[in-house]
Design a protein around this motif. Sequence first.
Motif, mmCIF file in Angstrom:
data_model
loop_
_atom_site.group_PDB
_atom_site.id
_atom_site.type_symbol
_atom_site.label_atom_id
_atom_site.label_comp_id
_atom_site.label_asym_id
_atom_site.label_seq_id
_atom_site.Cartn_x
_atom_site.Cartn_y
_atom_site.Cartn_z
ATOM 1 N N ARG A 152 -10.154 -0.767 -7.555
ATOM 2 C CA ARG A 152 -10.519 -2.356 -7.490
ATOM 3 C C ARG A 152 -9.248 -3.117 -7.232
ATOM 4 O O ARG A 152 -9.521 -4.446 -6.785
ATOM 5 C CB ARG A 152 -10.955 -2.629 -9.061
ATOM 6 C CG ARG A 152 -12.219 -1.935 -9.419
ATOM 7 C CD ARG A 152 -12.923 -2.624 -10.695
ATOM 8 N NE ARG A 152 -14.076 -2.195 -11.017
ATOM 9 C CZ ARG A 152 -15.266 -2.335 -10.470
ATOM 10 N NH1 ARG A 152 -15.206 -2.780 -9.279
ATOM 11 N NH2 ARG A 152 -16.475 -1.587 -10.869
ATOM 12 N N LEU A 153 -8.080 -2.596 -7.348
ATOM 13 C CA LEU A 153 -6.876 -3.484 -7.059
ATOM 14 C C LEU A 153 -5.954 -3.223 -5.906
ATOM 15 O O LEU A 153 -6.575 -2.165 -5.186
ATOM 16 C CB LEU A 153 -5.945 -3.251 -8.378
ATOM 17 C CG LEU A 153 -6.606 -3.848 -9.869
ATOM 18 C CD1 LEU A 153 -5.416 -3.675 -10.872
ATOM 19 C CD2 LEU A 153 -7.193 -5.182 -9.725
ATOM 20 N N ASP A 154 -5.306 -3.940 -5.633
ATOM 21 C CA ASP A 154 -4.470 -3.522 -4.370
ATOM 22 C C ASP A 154 -3.828 -2.242 -4.670
ATOM 23 O O ASP A 154 -2.672 -2.433 -5.531
ATOM 24 C CB ASP A 154 -3.517 -4.789 -4.061
ATOM 25 C CG ASP A 154 -2.973 -4.718 -2.467
ATOM 26 O OD1 ASP A 154 -2.412 -3.453 -2.481
ATOM 27 O OD2 ASP A 154 -2.821 -5.750 -1.926
ATOM 28 N N ARG A 155 -3.775 -1.315 -3.758
ATOM 29 C CA ARG A 155 -3.332 -0.193 -4.030
ATOM 30 C C ARG A 155 -1.598 -0.044 -4.018
ATOM 31 O O ARG A 155 -1.069 0.621 -4.516
ATOM 32 C CB ARG A 155 -3.877 0.931 -3.106
ATOM 33 C CG ARG A 155 -5.323 1.269 -3.373
ATOM 34 C CD ARG A 155 -5.966 2.030 -2.694
ATOM 35 N NE ARG A 155 -7.262 2.452 -2.808
ATOM 36 C CZ ARG A 155 -8.215 2.990 -2.084
ATOM 37 N NH1 ARG A 155 -7.971 3.202 -1.039
ATOM 38 N NH2 ARG A 155 -9.210 3.299 -2.719
ATOM 39 N N ARG A 156 -1.000 -1.155 -3.174
ATOM 40 C CA ARG A 156 0.288 -1.011 -2.880
ATOM 41 C C ARG A 156 0.874 -1.611 -4.341
ATOM 42 O O ARG A 156 1.993 -1.243 -4.880
ATOM 43 C CB ARG A 156 0.639 -2.140 -1.978
ATOM 44 C CG ARG A 156 -0.023 -1.594 -0.554
ATOM 45 C CD ARG A 156 0.101 -2.740 0.643
ATOM 46 N NE ARG A 156 -0.514 -4.216 0.011
ATOM 47 C CZ ARG A 156 -0.829 -5.169 0.790
ATOM 48 N NH1 ARG A 156 -0.036 -5.322 2.010
ATOM 49 N NH2 ARG A 156 -1.539 -6.238 0.329
ATOM 50 N N HIS A 157 0.227 -2.561 -4.981
ATOM 51 C CA HIS A 157 0.789 -3.167 -6.296
ATOM 52 C C HIS A 157 0.563 -2.001 -7.335
ATOM 53 O O HIS A 157 1.659 -2.046 -8.237
ATOM 54 C CB HIS A 157 -0.332 -4.269 -6.703
ATOM 55 C CG HIS A 157 -0.278 -5.545 -5.681
ATOM 56 N ND1 HIS A 157 -1.052 -6.761 -5.574
ATOM 57 C CD2 HIS A 157 0.786 -5.856 -4.722
ATOM 58 C CE1 HIS A 157 -0.702 -7.501 -4.707
ATOM 59 N NE2 HIS A 157 0.336 -7.027 -4.232
ATOM 60 N N VAL A 158 -0.332 -1.309 -7.454
ATOM 61 C CA VAL A 158 -0.477 -0.419 -8.110
ATOM 62 C C VAL A 158 0.677 0.841 -8.390
ATOM 63 O O VAL A 158 1.131 0.964 -9.216
ATOM 64 C CB VAL A 158 -2.014 0.655 -8.007
ATOM 65 C CG1 VAL A 158 -1.798 1.789 -9.162
ATOM 66 C CG2 VAL A 158 -3.099 -0.264 -8.490
ATOM 67 N N MET A 159 0.943 1.030 -7.143
ATOM 68 C CA MET A 159 2.133 1.932 -6.764
ATOM 69 C C MET A 159 3.225 1.145 -7.375
ATOM 70 O O MET A 159 4.017 1.978 -8.121
ATOM 71 C CB MET A 159 2.444 2.235 -5.344
ATOM 72 C CG MET A 159 1.038 3.213 -4.700
ATOM 73 S SD MET A 159 1.082 3.137 -2.960
ATOM 74 C CE MET A 159 2.935 3.989 -2.617
ATOM 75 N N ALA A 160 3.600 0.069 -6.956
ATOM 76 C CA ALA A 160 4.858 -0.771 -7.534
ATOM 77 C C ALA A 160 4.872 -0.842 -9.067
ATOM 78 O O ALA A 160 5.905 -0.622 -9.641
ATOM 79 C CB ALA A 160 4.902 -2.096 -6.877
ATOM 80 N N VAL A 161 3.728 -1.308 -9.589
ATOM 81 C CA VAL A 161 3.728 -1.423 -11.288
ATOM 82 C C VAL A 161 3.996 0.050 -11.793
ATOM 83 O O VAL A 161 4.793 0.112 -12.871
ATOM 84 C CB VAL A 161 2.413 -1.913 -11.810
ATOM 85 C CG1 VAL A 161 2.293 -1.861 -13.066
ATOM 86 C CG2 VAL A 161 2.332 -3.536 -11.154
ATOM 87 N N ALA A 162 3.288 1.082 -11.348
ATOM 88 C CA ALA A 162 3.422 2.413 -11.805
ATOM 89 C C ALA A 162 4.813 2.939 -11.849
ATOM 90 O O ALA A 162 5.395 3.391 -12.651
ATOM 91 C CB ALA A 162 2.611 3.324 -11.196
ATOM 92 N N ASN A 163 5.921 2.343 -10.893
ATOM 93 C CA ASN A 163 7.074 2.739 -10.863
ATOM 94 C C ASN A 163 8.122 1.871 -11.629
ATOM 95 O O ASN A 163 8.948 2.496 -12.079
ATOM 96 C CB ASN A 163 7.646 2.963 -9.315
ATOM 97 C CG ASN A 163 7.417 4.481 -8.788
ATOM 98 O OD1 ASN A 163 6.683 4.930 -9.142
ATOM 99 N ND2 ASN A 163 8.079 4.669 -7.735
ATOM 100 N N VAL A 164 7.593 0.875 -11.715
ATOM 101 C CA VAL A 164 8.354 0.131 -12.651
ATOM 102 C C VAL A 164 8.309 0.416 -14.298
ATOM 103 O O VAL A 164 9.289 0.439 -14.808
ATOM 104 C CB VAL A 164 7.745 -1.466 -12.627
ATOM 105 C CG1 VAL A 164 8.473 -2.133 -13.663
ATOM 106 C CG2 VAL A 164 8.150 -2.109 -11.322
ATOM 107 N N ILE A 165 7.065 0.873 -14.578
ATOM 108 C CA ILE A 165 6.890 1.407 -15.898
ATOM 109 C C ILE A 165 7.729 2.656 -15.992
ATOM 110 O O ILE A 165 8.593 2.804 -17.051
ATOM 111 C CB ILE A 165 5.602 1.760 -15.927
ATOM 112 C CG1 ILE A 165 4.599 0.596 -16.014
ATOM 113 C CG2 ILE A 165 5.455 2.454 -17.366
ATOM 114 C CD1 ILE A 165 3.138 0.732 -16.302
ATOM 115 N N ARG A 166 7.678 3.440 -15.142
ATOM 116 C CA ARG A 166 8.606 4.925 -15.155
ATOM 117 C C ARG A 166 9.839 4.461 -15.151
ATOM 118 O O ARG A 166 10.792 5.334 -15.820
ATOM 119 C CB ARG A 166 8.097 5.803 -14.195
ATOM 120 C CG ARG A 166 6.732 6.189 -14.243
ATOM 121 C CD ARG A 166 6.435 7.283 -13.451
ATOM 122 N NE ARG A 166 6.362 7.132 -11.864
ATOM 123 C CZ ARG A 166 5.688 8.157 -11.046
ATOM 124 N NH1 ARG A 166 5.560 9.139 -11.391
ATOM 125 N NH2 ARG A 166 5.675 7.484 -9.667
#
Length: 423
Positions: free
Chosen positions: A82-96
């Motif tokens: 549903r979301l921009d997959r580029r944003h998903v990748m970025a947010v996931a790595n910010v969390i980690r």
Amino acid sequence: MTTQTGAAETAAPTARAPLGAGFRMLWSAAAFSNLADGLGRTAVPLVAVTLTDDPLLISVIGALAFVPWLVFGLPAGMIVDRLDRRHVMAVANVIRGLVAVWLAVLGVTGGLSLWALFVATLVFGLGETLFDNATNAVVPSVVRRDQLDRANGWMQAAQVAIDNFVATPIAGVLFAVALALPLWLGSAGYIVPVALAMLLPLSAARALAAPGETASVAPPRVTTSAALRYLWRHRYLRTMVAFTAFIGSALSFAQAVSVLFLLRTLEVPVAAIGFVTAGVGVGALAGSIIAAPLVARYGRGPVMLVAIVVAGAMLVLTALAPNVWLAVTAFAASAGAVSVWNVPWGSLRQQIVPPEIFGRVLGVIRTLTWGLFPVATLVGGLVGRVDLRLPFVVGGVAIAVAALLAVPLLITGTRRTGAEIRA
């Protein structure tokens, strides 16, 4: 199927055509993320060993890494679709990255505990469900269908090479110097992929972004239940998921106490643990490199069958080896065989699953497969209390027997369903 954009759109129709700039950007983002993952995967168990020598508690670390796939695999797939997959990748790595900083601070201040490691492992796994789902979904958007096995081989080669030949040896040495050093470096490793993910082409944003559309165009409301129905009605995929769940659980069971096996049974020094596991990585890297050529010559089904049989047999040899050198060689061969399996298994999913529901279908698959890994890992830890060699023997035998029973599925089923490389 949507038309692919960017380099994938204009590439010449030859098997060895360049994979394109979009893929190189995706590969680089995954490579840096793998660096951070590898540092954490080595450092966290080593920290745990300083806090306890109970095989069951050590196995909890490995089990918790897969729990997010059980509870968050489906939501992660929905988010990726549903979301921009580029944003998903970025947010996931910010969390980690933030969690790695938190662990490093605790390490410096002397506040690290098993509970902190448990919590951090869970959050790392949460980020992994998002990042891995997104990167898998992006691959078919930046390369052509006939390049999938080669692209997946390069993605896995990056993971194996960086985890085993860069991150793991460095983490072991840094840990011997100061407990928090690999954690600090890991937190930095998560930052670079954030920028790289945002530089990916628009074709990586969503599967349904057609030429001329922007990433803001919303995909149709395909529900998670539709993905579940698709998987249930697809007999081949449904059976393959069940088979893969069993094989993966047996691997998790076998390797539940691998760190203690190396440290206690094989008497590997802590400072050298990274270099020993790098030896195992030689096999895994070789498997990633040779998988695509093997598939091109023999087909996906035969390659997957032989790979799983070899993986199981080599796990048994790992446990029964009379010395550390033979044990590590056998372990490396098993890791190589698993790598060979992973490439065609990932490619055939990308080939036959509709792109608009790929994220959710992958989420379902990994929830059903990886969701069982925590239980298998804990059981392996319990068995390891009896003998640290025993999980390798039981798991290896189970894998080899299951593979032989699955010959019709892997050979005939893969061909008939159109999942073969020449389909």
